[in-house]
Design a protein around this motif. Structure first.
Motif, PDB file in Angstrom:
ATOM      1  N   GLY A  66      12.217  32.082  36.981  1.00 58.27           N
ATOM      2  CA  GLY A  66      13.000  31.522  35.741  1.00 58.27           C
ATOM      3  C   GLY A  66      14.331  30.651  36.600  1.00 58.27           C
ATOM      4  N   GLN A  67      15.152  31.579  37.267  1.00 55.58           N
ATOM      5  CA  GLN A  67      16.221  31.034  37.786  1.00 55.58           C
ATOM      6  C   GLN A  67      16.218  29.751  38.755  1.00 55.58           C
ATOM      7  N   ALA A  68      14.850  29.999  39.395  1.00 54.22           N
ATOM      8  CA  ALA A  68      14.624  28.553  40.219  1.00 54.22           C
ATOM      9  C   ALA A  68      14.415  27.436  39.337  1.00 54.22           C
ATOM     10  N   GLY A  69      13.789  27.719  38.177  1.00 53.91           N
ATOM     11  CA  GLY A  69      13.784  26.357  37.155  1.00 53.91           C
ATOM     12  C   GLY A  69      15.077  26.120  36.824  1.00 53.91           C
ATOM     13  N   LEU A  70      16.217  26.984  36.830  1.00 50.68           N
ATOM     14  CA  LEU A  70      17.562  26.520  36.253  1.00 50.68           C
ATOM     15  C   LEU A  70      18.129  25.875  37.083  1.00 50.68           C
ATOM     16  N   LEU A  89      13.027  26.892  45.726  1.00 54.90           N
ATOM     17  CA  LEU A  89      12.578  27.516  47.201  1.00 54.90           C
ATOM     18  C   LEU A  89      13.679  28.420  47.694  1.00 54.90           C
ATOM     19  N   TYR A  90      14.775  27.741  47.704  1.00 56.16           N
ATOM     20  CA  TYR A  90      16.054  28.198  48.197  1.00 56.16           C
ATOM     21  C   TYR A  90      16.438  29.503  47.234  1.00 56.16           C
ATOM     22  N   VAL A  91      16.371  29.289  45.883  1.00 60.85           N
ATOM     23  CA  VAL A  91      16.672  30.355  44.995  1.00 60.85           C
ATOM     24  C   VAL A  91      15.794  31.390  45.339  1.00 60.85           C
ATOM     25  N   LEU A  92      14.600  31.403  45.428  1.00 58.24           N
ATOM     26  CA  LEU A  92      13.541  32.592  45.605  1.00 58.24           C
ATOM     27  C   LEU A  92      13.831  32.991  47.142  1.00 58.24           C
ATOM     28  N   ASP A  93      13.877  32.207  48.114  1.00 54.98           N
ATOM     29  CA  ASP A  93      13.706  32.802  49.500  1.00 54.98           C
ATOM     30  C   ASP A  93      14.869  33.485  50.017  1.00 54.98           C
ATOM     31  N   GLU A  94      16.356  32.662  49.681  1.00 57.42           N
ATOM     32  CA  GLU A  94      17.489  32.921  50.205  1.00 57.42           C
ATOM     33  C   GLU A  94      18.388  33.712  49.298  1.00 57.42           C
ATOM     34  N   LEU A  95      18.293  33.085  48.206  1.00 53.83           N
ATOM     35  CA  LEU A  95      19.134  33.934  46.809  1.00 53.83           C
ATOM     36  C   LEU A  95      18.360  35.353  46.066  1.00 53.83           C
ATOM     37  N   TYR A 131      25.062  32.115  40.728  1.00 51.37           N
ATOM     38  CA  TYR A 131      26.056  31.553  39.771  1.00 51.37           C
ATOM     39  C   TYR A 131      26.884  30.526  40.404  1.00 51.37           C
ATOM     40  N   PHE A 132      27.234  30.528  41.736  1.00 58.20           N
ATOM     41  CA  PHE A 132      27.968  29.559  42.276  1.00 58.20           C
ATOM     42  C   PHE A 132      27.241  28.310  42.293  1.00 58.20           C
ATOM     43  N   LEU A 133      25.696  28.518  42.871  1.00 57.14           N
ATOM     44  CA  LEU A 133      24.915  27.357  42.671  1.00 57.14           C
ATOM     45  C   LEU A 133      24.726  26.585  41.305  1.00 57.14           C
ATOM     46  N   LEU A 177      17.128   9.677  47.398  1.00 59.32           N
ATOM     47  CA  LEU A 177      16.598  10.725  48.251  1.00 59.32           C
ATOM     48  C   LEU A 177      17.220  12.069  48.241  1.00 59.32           C
ATOM     49  N   VAL A 178      18.386  12.059  48.168  1.00 59.81           N
ATOM     50  CA  VAL A 178      19.164  13.473  48.196  1.00 59.81           C
ATOM     51  C   VAL A 178      18.930  14.274  46.973  1.00 59.81           C
ATOM     52  N   PHE A 179      18.758  13.456  45.570  1.00 62.50           N
ATOM     53  CA  PHE A 179      18.364  14.060  44.514  1.00 62.50           C
ATOM     54  C   PHE A 179      17.150  14.640  44.480  1.00 62.50           C
ATOM     55  N   TYR A 180      15.980  13.806  45.119  1.00 66.34           N
ATOM     56  CA  TYR A 180      14.612  14.329  44.937  1.00 66.34           C
ATOM     57  C   TYR A 180      14.469  15.386  46.033  1.00 66.34           C
ATOM     58  N   SER A 181      15.156  15.467  47.197  1.00 67.59           N
ATOM     59  CA  SER A 181      14.983  16.397  48.207  1.00 67.59           C
ATOM     60  C   SER A 181      15.592  17.595  47.712  1.00 67.59           C
ATOM     61  N   LEU A 182      16.714  17.704  46.870  1.00 67.37           N
ATOM     62  CA  LEU A 182      17.314  19.137  46.501  1.00 67.37           C
ATOM     63  C   LEU A 182      16.543  19.331  45.194  1.00 67.37           C
ATOM     64  N   LEU A 183      15.950  18.504  44.200  1.00 67.79           N
ATOM     65  CA  LEU A 183      15.122  19.131  43.375  1.00 67.79           C
ATOM     66  C   LEU A 183      13.949  19.767  43.794  1.00 67.79           C
ATOM     67  N   THR A 184      13.427  19.414  45.088  1.00 68.20           N
ATOM     68  CA  THR A 184      12.193  19.943  45.560  1.00 68.20           C
ATOM     69  C   THR A 184      12.541  21.175  46.270  1.00 68.20           C
ATOM     70  N   ILE A 185      13.883  21.350  47.105  1.00 69.56           N
ATOM     71  CA  ILE A 185      13.821  22.668  47.940  1.00 69.56           C
ATOM     72  C   ILE A 185      14.849  23.612  47.351  1.00 69.56           C
ATOM     73  N   LEU A 186      15.346  23.418  46.279  1.00 69.26           N
ATOM     74  CA  LEU A 186      16.292  24.309  45.741  1.00 69.26           C
ATOM     75  C   LEU A 186      15.675  25.423  44.971  1.00 69.26           C
TER      76      LEU A 186
END
Length: 402
Positions: free
Chosen positions: A50-54, A39-45, A104-106, A28-37
């Motif tokens: 391309g970086q979002a896909g990484l 978006l987090y890279v684009l919206d918050e970072l 890069y921390f992410l 559940l945590v794996f797939y949740s992070l797979l989905t939202i990270l």
């Protein structure tokens, strides 16, 4: 009378239920992070696409690198200690997302997180396989895989819904506490350790310590299947948006999961009663047909029907191939067999996501799903070759015994 009694051996023991819960929370945590990270890279970072896909690629990369060593780690520490350590470190990693404010921390955190996911998911399947009676292995592992299937839907659905009301940091903290629950469940899992734990510490590291050679043929078939499935995992949302059905893509996953969950008890029993061929051949054909239908989809009805067919077909394949890979190895090497299978399965997802991304940019998404269906049909031929050679090997062993 003995055979009749063995057929009634119970799968749903308390340790098995605890293992299923642990696995559900992990995925559940794996797939949740797979989905939202992404978006987090684009919206918050404020990163690029391309970086979002990484965020996904780096996680899978570390998981693939560590998989070959998972079996050796399980042998050295034992299944119970490996489980507790991996889930604990996976949980610690989950808490750290709360403080991420740099791309890069992410990436470093994703690599570190993937290590413990790789070890934890490997040892969980090995433990579950040991709990299940031999004559109900297909059915039992099918039920166990339902925890992953349920997490595929619950994780992304819950996370995307909560993001409309809470910030990313709060969601990260909530997911971390979910893993704490999974960690507590791990103490309720009773594990029967093998007697080889002390013997392997002094031996040199060999290829046999990293992979189970007997599981490679069926793992290669799993590679082709996950390659085709990566087209769903990576591109279904973008495809749905391109044809004006983005609002219905969440329903696609609900129908997809429902088809898997409802069919799983029947396909598992069929596997045990009639053998793997009775499940795998029809499932591959249904999976291929669902992908073909998806390539021509322009309405909600066709999108949902294709989701049901893909869920019905693909949903029976993963636990069936897992079971076959475990059955190909001695019981003391279930960890190695599981790791070997997941090495090829993860590679299929990673390679498929990259190669199919190139296909979609050049030929479009309809062509992508046609190609995926072709890969599934190739899988039919590959599976036939593997099972034919497996049967010949069994006959040769029987001839030598005579």
């Amino acid at each position: 009378m003995i055979v009749e009694h063995s057929t009634k051996q119970n799968i749903w023991t308390r340790p098995f239920f605890m293992a299923l819960l642990n696995n559900f929370f992990l995925f559940l945590v794996f797939y949740s992070l797979l989905t939202i990270l992404p978006l987090y890279v684009l919206d918050e970072l404020h990163g690029t696409e391309g970086q979002a896909g990484l965020a996904t690629t780096v996680f899978l990369l570390s998981a693939i690198i560590v998989r070959p060593f998972s079996g050796k780690i399980i042998e050295l520490l034992g299944k119970k200690k490996t489980l507790i350590l991996s889930v604990f470190m996976f949980g610690i990693s989950s808490f750290i997302y709360f403080w991420v404010n740099d791309f890069y921390f992410l990436m470093g955190l994703r690599f570190f997180h993937g290590i413990w996911f790789s070890i934890g998911s490997t040892v969980m399947v090995a433990i579950a396989a040991d709990m299940i009676p031999a004559n109900r292995k297909g059915e039992g592992l099918g039920y166990f895989a339902m925890s992953m299937n349920l997490a595929v839907v619950v994780g992304p659905f819950l996370s995307l819904a909560l993001l409309q009301w809470i910030p990313y940091t709060t969601l990260f903290m909530g997911l971390a506490w979910i893993i704490v629950i999974g960690f507590l469940c791990s103490f309720g899992i009773q594990v029967t350790e093998n007697d080889v734990v002390e013997q392997v510490a002094s031996r040199r590291l060999t290829l046999k310590d990293l992979i189970e050679v007997k599981a490679i043929p069926i793992a290669l078939v799993g590679f082709l299947t996950s390659f085709a499935y990566s087209g769903i995992m990576s591109f279904i949302s973008v495809y749905a948006k391109s044809i004006g059905l983005f609002e219905s893509v969440s329903l696609f996953f609900v129908v997809f999961a429902a088809a898997m969950l409802l069919s799983r008890p029947y396909t598992g029993r069929l596997f045990d009663r009639s053998g793997p061929n009775a499940v795998i051949y029809p499932s591959l054909i249904i999976f291929a047909f669902g992908l073909i239908l998806l390539s021509f989809t322009h309405s909600v009805v066709f999108l949902l029907v294709s989701g049901a067919l893909i869920g019905l077909g693909y949903g029976a394949l993963l636990p069936s191939f897992q079971t076959m890979s475990i059955q190909a190895a001695p019981k003391r090497r279930t960890g190695h067999a599981t790791a070997t299978f997941f090495i090829f399965y993860d590679l299929g997802i990673a390679v498929g996501s990259f190669m199919l991304g190139l296909v979609s940019s050049q030929l479009g998404f309809s062509a992508l799903y046609i190609i995926c269906s072709g890969v599934v049909l190739v899988t039919v031929a590959a599976y036939k070759i593997v099972t034919k050679r497996r049967t010949m090997a069994v006959h040769q062993e029987e001839a030598l015994e005579l």
